[in-house]
Write a protein that holds these residues in place. Sequence first.
Motif, mmCIF file in Angstrom:
data_model
loop_
_atom_site.group_PDB
_atom_site.id
_atom_site.type_symbol
_atom_site.label_atom_id
_atom_site.label_comp_id
_atom_site.label_asym_id
_atom_site.label_seq_id
_atom_site.Cartn_x
_atom_site.Cartn_y
_atom_site.Cartn_z
ATOM 1 N N ILE A 129 57.938 21.172 30.428
ATOM 2 C CA ILE A 129 57.217 20.296 29.492
ATOM 3 C C ILE A 129 55.863 19.911 30.075
ATOM 4 N N ILE A 130 55.816 19.597 31.349
ATOM 5 C CA ILE A 130 54.536 19.253 31.995
ATOM 6 C C ILE A 130 53.584 20.435 31.948
ATOM 7 N N ILE A 131 54.072 21.623 32.231
ATOM 8 C CA ILE A 131 53.231 22.823 32.172
ATOM 9 C C ILE A 131 52.732 23.044 30.747
ATOM 10 N N GLY A 132 53.584 22.852 29.756
ATOM 11 C CA GLY A 132 53.184 23.007 28.363
ATOM 12 C C GLY A 132 52.103 22.028 27.957
ATOM 13 N N VAL A 133 52.221 20.776 28.381
ATOM 14 C CA VAL A 133 51.211 19.767 28.066
ATOM 15 C C VAL A 133 49.883 20.116 28.730
ATOM 16 N N LEU A 134 49.920 20.524 29.983
ATOM 17 C CA LEU A 134 48.688 20.914 30.672
ATOM 18 C C LEU A 134 48.032 22.117 29.999
ATOM 19 N N PHE A 135 48.835 23.069 29.584
ATOM 20 C CA PHE A 135 48.290 24.241 28.896
ATOM 21 C C PHE A 135 47.657 23.839 27.561
ATOM 22 N N ALA A 136 48.308 22.951 26.819
ATOM 23 C CA ALA A 136 47.769 22.500 25.532
ATOM 24 C C ALA A 136 46.443 21.766 25.713
ATOM 25 N N ILE A 137 46.288 21.081 26.810
ATOM 26 C CA ILE A 137 45.033 20.377 27.087
ATOM 27 C C ILE A 137 43.945 21.369 27.497
ATOM 28 N N ALA A 138 44.303 22.376 28.280
ATOM 29 C CA ALA A 138 43.307 23.312 28.819
ATOM 30 C C ALA A 138 42.925 24.434 27.854
ATOM 31 N N ALA A 139 43.779 24.799 26.913
ATOM 32 C CA ALA A 139 43.519 25.952 26.043
ATOM 33 C C ALA A 139 42.234 25.831 25.223
ATOM 34 N N PRO A 140 41.958 24.707 24.566
ATOM 35 C CA PRO A 140 40.702 24.638 23.800
ATOM 36 C C PRO A 140 39.458 24.775 24.679
ATOM 37 N N SER A 141 39.485 24.211 25.848
ATOM 38 C CA SER A 141 38.343 24.340 26.763
ATOM 39 C C SER A 141 38.169 25.792 27.197
ATOM 40 N N TRP A 142 39.264 26.471 27.440
ATOM 41 C CA TRP A 142 39.198 27.873 27.841
ATOM 42 C C TRP A 142 38.628 28.719 26.702
ATOM 43 N N ASN A 143 39.059 28.447 25.473
ATOM 44 C CA ASN A 143 38.562 29.184 24.320
ATOM 45 C C ASN A 143 37.065 28.952 24.134
ATOM 46 N N ALA A 144 36.617 27.723 24.285
ATOM 47 C CA ALA A 144 35.186 27.418 24.166
ATOM 48 C C ALA A 144 34.387 28.141 25.248
ATOM 49 N N LEU A 145 34.902 28.172 26.454
ATOM 50 C CA LEU A 145 34.229 28.876 27.555
ATOM 51 C C LEU A 145 34.116 30.362 27.250
ATOM 52 N N MET A 146 35.187 30.955 26.753
ATOM 53 C CA MET A 146 35.162 32.381 26.442
ATOM 54 C C MET A 146 34.186 32.677 25.297
ATOM 55 N N ASN A 147 34.129 31.799 24.297
ATOM 56 C CA ASN A 147 33.168 31.991 23.206
ATOM 57 C C ASN A 147 31.733 31.926 23.708
ATOM 58 N N ARG A 148 31.445 30.989 24.608
ATOM 59 C CA ARG A 148 30.089 30.907 25.181
ATOM 60 C C ARG A 148 29.749 32.175 25.945
ATOM 61 N N GLN A 149 30.701 32.705 26.677
ATOM 62 C CA GLN A 149 30.459 33.942 27.440
ATOM 63 C C GLN A 149 30.210 35.115 26.491
ATOM 64 N N ARG A 150 30.970 35.202 25.408
ATOM 65 C CA ARG A 150 30.773 36.293 24.441
ATOM 66 C C ARG A 150 29.401 36.191 23.779
ATOM 67 N N ILE A 151 29.015 34.966 23.406
ATOM 68 C CA ILE A 151 27.706 34.755 22.783
ATOM 69 C C ILE A 151 26.604 35.162 23.745
ATOM 70 N N ASN A 152 26.706 34.738 24.998
ATOM 71 C CA ASN A 152 25.681 35.092 25.987
ATOM 72 C C ASN A 152 25.619 36.596 26.208
ATOM 73 N N THR A 153 26.767 37.263 26.168
ATOM 74 C CA THR A 153 26.789 38.715 26.332
ATOM 75 C C THR A 153 26.046 39.392 25.189
ATOM 76 N N ILE A 154 26.298 38.970 23.952
ATOM 77 C CA ILE A 154 25.604 39.555 22.797
ATOM 78 C C ILE A 154 24.103 39.318 22.918
ATOM 79 N N ARG A 155 23.723 38.107 23.284
ATOM 80 C CA ARG A 155 22.296 37.793 23.390
ATOM 81 C C ARG A 155 21.634 38.635 24.482
ATOM 82 N N GLU A 156 22.256 38.734 25.635
ATOM 83 C CA GLU A 156 21.680 39.524 26.730
ATOM 84 C C GLU A 156 21.571 40.997 26.355
#
Length: 196
Positions: free
Chosen positions: A27-54
């Motif tokens: 349960i603790i691992i699940g809660v930590l994952f639920a907290i971290a997943a949106p931040s990870w998704n936002a980070l990956m989107n920023r990286q994809r955007i920067n890749t397209i721009r570059e």
Amino acid sequence: MKSHKLRTRHKASIAGFTLLEILVVLIIIGVLFAIAAPSWNALMNRQRINTIREQAVQVIREAQNQARTTRIGRFVIFDGDGTTTAARAAIVPQTGPTALTAADITAIKNWRTLGDGEVKIGTMEFSVDSVTKNKQILFDNKGAVDRDWLGGAAPPLAVVRVKPKGAAVSTQRCVIVETLLGAVRLADGTQDNCNT
């Protein structure tokens, strides 16, 4: 002898984890994952955007270099909207004084998908605002934006925009071809930053 067997059994029975302890950890691992997943998704989107721009910048600069080296003008064509088709770009030698027609564009075989194939169709918004024709930029045989072809248009000459689908304008990244010499500038954020 009996006491030794009892001690061994007693030690064996206290080793390990109970079902309740394992559930608490999961349960603790699940809660930590639920907290971290949106931040990870936002980070990956920023990286994809920067890749397209570059990659858009690389295509523009490569076209300029090819035009200078071969002394033959080069078109840079951006295509795709990012939502229904992949964002892509191509460099095509100039064969005439006018913009490439839709038929010419469908005949292009050297398209490059921007984003290294890591961007799923429908997850990014990709657009090109251009005073040039059909999302095309023409570099003359010296690597500068062809003035005659532009018809006296004022800079910025082209703005390539990319952002996550449905995201705020503040998340967009832009490539701006802002001078007749083909100078490229990168911008982030608001519409104003990407236009000036």
